[in-house]
Design an enzyme around this catalytic site. Structure first.
Site, PDB file in Angstrom:
ATOM      1  N   GLU A  36       2.695  -8.186  -1.553  1.00 54.45           N
ATOM      2  CA  GLU A  36       1.463  -8.805  -1.037  1.00 54.45           C
ATOM      3  C   GLU A  36       1.410 -10.306  -1.295  1.00 54.45           C
ATOM      4  OE1 GLU A  36       1.600  -5.948  -2.797  1.00 54.45           O
ATOM      5  OE2 GLU A  36       0.197  -4.471  -1.981  1.00 54.45           O
ATOM      6  N   GLY A  39       0.814  -1.219   0.000  1.00 53.70           N
ATOM      7  CA  GLY A  39       0.000   0.000   0.000  1.00 53.70           C
ATOM      8  C   GLY A  39       0.844   1.263   0.000  1.00 53.70           C
TER       9      GLY A  39
HETATM   10  C1  HXC Z   1       2.136  -3.616  10.198  1.00 53.15           C
HETATM   11  C2  HXC Z   1       4.424  -3.376  10.062  1.00 53.15           C
HETATM   12  C3  HXC Z   1       4.368  -3.377   8.651  1.00 53.15           C
HETATM   13  C4  HXC Z   1       3.082  -3.497   8.038  1.00 53.15           C
HETATM   14  C5  HXC Z   1       6.424  -3.174   9.242  1.00 53.15           C
HETATM   15  N1  HXC Z   1       5.711  -3.249  10.374  1.00 53.15           N
HETATM   16  N2  HXC Z   1       5.643  -3.265   8.181  1.00 53.15           N
HETATM   17  N3  HXC Z   1       3.319  -3.497  10.812  1.00 53.15           N
HETATM   18  N4  HXC Z   1       2.002  -3.625   8.848  1.00 53.15           N
HETATM   19  N5  HXC Z   1       2.917  -3.470   6.711  1.00 53.15           N
HETATM   20  C6  HXC Z   1       6.209  -3.213  11.756  1.00 53.15           C
HETATM   21  C7  HXC Z   1       6.899  -4.520  12.143  1.00 53.15           C
HETATM   22  O1  HXC Z   1       5.934  -5.474  12.531  1.00 53.15           O
HETATM   23  C8  HXC Z   1       7.774  -4.065  13.285  1.00 53.15           C
HETATM   24  O2  HXC Z   1       6.966  -3.937  14.437  1.00 53.15           O
HETATM   25  C9  HXC Z   1       8.195  -2.656  12.860  1.00 53.15           C
HETATM   26  O3  HXC Z   1       7.240  -2.232  11.884  1.00 53.15           O
HETATM   27  C10 HXC Z   1       9.578  -2.638  12.213  1.00 53.15           C
HETATM   28  O4  HXC Z   1       9.610  -3.595  11.152  1.00 53.15           O
HETATM   29  P1  HXC Z   1      10.715  -4.742  11.033  1.00 53.15           P
HETATM   30  O5  HXC Z   1      10.130  -5.810  10.191  1.00 53.15           O
HETATM   31  O6  HXC Z   1      11.217  -5.135  12.373  1.00 53.15           O
HETATM   32  O7  HXC Z   1      11.861  -3.949  10.256  1.00 53.15           O
HETATM   33  P2  HXC Z   1      12.944  -4.537   9.225  1.00 53.15           P
HETATM   34  O8  HXC Z   1      13.482  -5.844   9.727  1.00 53.15           O
HETATM   35  O9  HXC Z   1      13.875  -3.422   8.948  1.00 53.15           O
HETATM   36  O10 HXC Z   1      12.112  -4.874   7.905  1.00 53.15           O
HETATM   37  C11 HXC Z   1      11.499  -3.824   7.162  1.00 53.15           C
HETATM   38  C12 HXC Z   1      10.495  -4.422   6.137  1.00 53.15           C
HETATM   39  C13 HXC Z   1       9.522  -5.351   6.867  1.00 53.15           C
HETATM   40  C14 HXC Z   1      11.283  -5.199   5.052  1.00 53.15           C
HETATM   41  C15 HXC Z   1       9.796  -3.225   5.485  1.00 53.15           C
HETATM   42  O11 HXC Z   1       8.977  -4.645   7.980  1.00 53.15           O
HETATM   43  C16 HXC Z   1       8.406  -5.834   6.021  1.00 53.15           C
HETATM   44  O12 HXC Z   1       8.579  -6.714   5.179  1.00 53.15           O
HETATM   45  N6  HXC Z   1       7.205  -5.250   6.230  1.00 53.15           N
HETATM   46  C17 HXC Z   1       5.989  -5.697   5.557  1.00 53.15           C
HETATM   47  C18 HXC Z   1       5.989  -5.265   4.123  1.00 53.15           C
HETATM   48  C19 HXC Z   1       4.740  -5.769   3.409  1.00 53.15           C
HETATM   49  O13 HXC Z   1       4.521  -6.975   3.268  1.00 53.15           O
HETATM   50  N7  HXC Z   1       3.898  -4.849   2.971  1.00 53.15           N
HETATM   51  C20 HXC Z   1       2.655  -5.142   2.272  1.00 53.15           C
HETATM   52  C21 HXC Z   1       1.526  -5.180   3.242  1.00 53.15           C
HETATM   53  S1  HXC Z   1       0.012  -5.684   2.480  1.00 53.15           S
HETATM   54  P3  HXC Z   1       7.382  -4.654  15.839  1.00 53.15           P
HETATM   55  O14 HXC Z   1       6.215  -4.318  16.724  1.00 53.15           O
HETATM   56  O15 HXC Z   1       7.583  -6.071  15.535  1.00 53.15           O
HETATM   57  O16 HXC Z   1       8.648  -3.931  16.192  1.00 53.15           O
HETATM   58  C22 HXC Z   1      -0.536  -4.314   1.681  1.00 53.15           C
HETATM   59  C23 HXC Z   1      -1.823  -4.449   0.922  1.00 53.15           C
HETATM   60  C24 HXC Z   1      -2.284  -3.115   0.361  1.00 53.15           C
HETATM   61  O17 HXC Z   1       0.068  -3.317   1.701  1.00 53.15           O
HETATM   62  C25 HXC Z   1      -3.638  -3.174  -0.273  1.00 53.15           C
HETATM   63  C26 HXC Z   1      -4.787  -3.371   0.626  1.00 53.15           C
HETATM   64  C27 HXC Z   1      -5.120  -2.215   1.547  1.00 53.15           C
END
Ligand code: HXC
Length: 257
Positions: free
Chosen positions: A131, A108
């Site tokens: 995703e 997103g």
């Molecule tokens: C909720 C999230 C988040 C997310 C990160 N965090 N991304 N929380 N939703 N999308 C939170 C983590 O849980 C963590 O919280 C904190 O942020 C720091 O993230 P880390 O993972 O510890 O950091 P790092 O190791 O540096 O990795 C960074 C990252 C990774 C590669 C960006 O966080 C990641 O892969 N995030 C998810 C990316 C993703 O899949 N996005 C798509 C989402 S679906 P804590 O509490 O554990 O410290 C989407 C659909 C859109 O977007 C359309 C429909 C609306």
């Protein structure tokens, strides 16, 4: 208004919105959406504002929709609430919006950046549609806007594998308009927005409409649409002023800024 997840400021005639949920890498939850709708509505209602910059932190523009908020949701919940539809308001903003992206713009987050009119990226920016790795697909336009911008092959690569694209690749692919050093990012975006805000607003709004129409219609219809808008600008005082200022070798004093 006091915001929980945003910092909202003005810099002269530019509105600046900074996503501010550092503990979640600016993940887009329902509060972020509600507050963005409010901030956009306020800037649109404010005649002094001619353009908007949307940015995040150095580490993340936004790491996607909030996975923790979405995980328990059921189909019926999403369908009844028309989950995601609120983002259409952001995508339909009339005033120009520039995304200034540093760090992660994923899911997103990448889709939100693509809803903006153009993206200026820092060298650290990383774009992706991960995703598929969560068992879903893009839902805020990733399969549609990304494909229109970068073409089928690269869009399929990004959407099917979930891999990230760095700033250099994003610039080569046409996803971003400029790449700058991280410390220059905000100044560059604010300067571009200030330039837009200094111009005649009817021409700016029509220019945006015309470019967007190119993505929606045939070449013939698009050319007709552009020509009609072009003709109509000759009904404005600012066309007379802009052209007179050029001829008289002075700066234009636009009335409708
Ligand atoms: C909720 C999230 C988040 C997310 C990160 N965090 N991304 N929380 N939703 N999308 C939170 C983590 O849980 C963590 O919280 C904190 O942020 C720091 O993230 P880390 O993972 O510890 O950091 P790092 O190791 O540096 O990795 C960074 C990252 C990774 C590669 C960006 O966080 C990641 O892969 N995030 C998810 C990316 C993703 O899949 N996005 C798509 C989402 S679906 P804590 O509490 O554990 O410290 C989407 C659909 C859109 O977007 C359309 C429909 C609306």
């Amino acid at each position: 208004m006091a915001y929980e997840t945003l910092i909202v400021e003005t810099r002269d005639n530019v509105g600046l919105i900074t996503l501010n949920r550092p503990q979640a890498l600016n993940a887009l939850n329902s509060t972020v959406l509600k507050e963005l709708q409010q901030a956009f509505a306020d800037f649109h209602a404010n005649e002094a504002i001619g353009a908007i910059v949307l940015t995040g932190s150095e580490r993340a523009f936004a790491a996607g929709a909030d996975i923790k908020e979405m995980q328990p949701l059921q189909f019926a919940d999403m369908y009844k609430a028309e989950f995601i539809s609120g983002w259409d308001e952001i995508a339909k903003a009339r005033k120009p919006v520039i995304a200034a992206v540093s760090g992660f713009a994923l899911g997103g987050g990448c889709e939100l950046a693509m809803m903006c009119d153009f993206i200026i990226a820092s060298e650290t920016a990383k774009f992706g549609q991960p995703e598929i790795t969560l068992g879903v697909i893009p839902g805020m336009g990733g399969s549609q806007r990304l494909t229109r911008v970068v073409g089928k092959s690269k869009a399929m690569d990004m959407v099917l594998t979930g891999r990230m694209m760095d700033a250099a690749e994003a610039e080569r692919a046409g996803l971003v308009s400029r790449v700058v050093a991280p410390e220059r990012l905000l100044d560059e975006a604010l300067a571009a927005a200030a330039k837009i805000a200094s111009l005649s607003q009817p021409s700016v709004l029509m220019a945006k409409e015309a470019v967007n129409r190119a993505l929606e219609t045939t070449l013939e219809e698009g050319l007709r649409f552009e020509r009609r808008l072009f003709h109509s600008l000759f009904a404005t005082e600012d066309q007379k002023e802009g052209m007179a200022a050029f001829i008289e070798k002075r700066k234009p004093a636009f009335k409708h800024r």
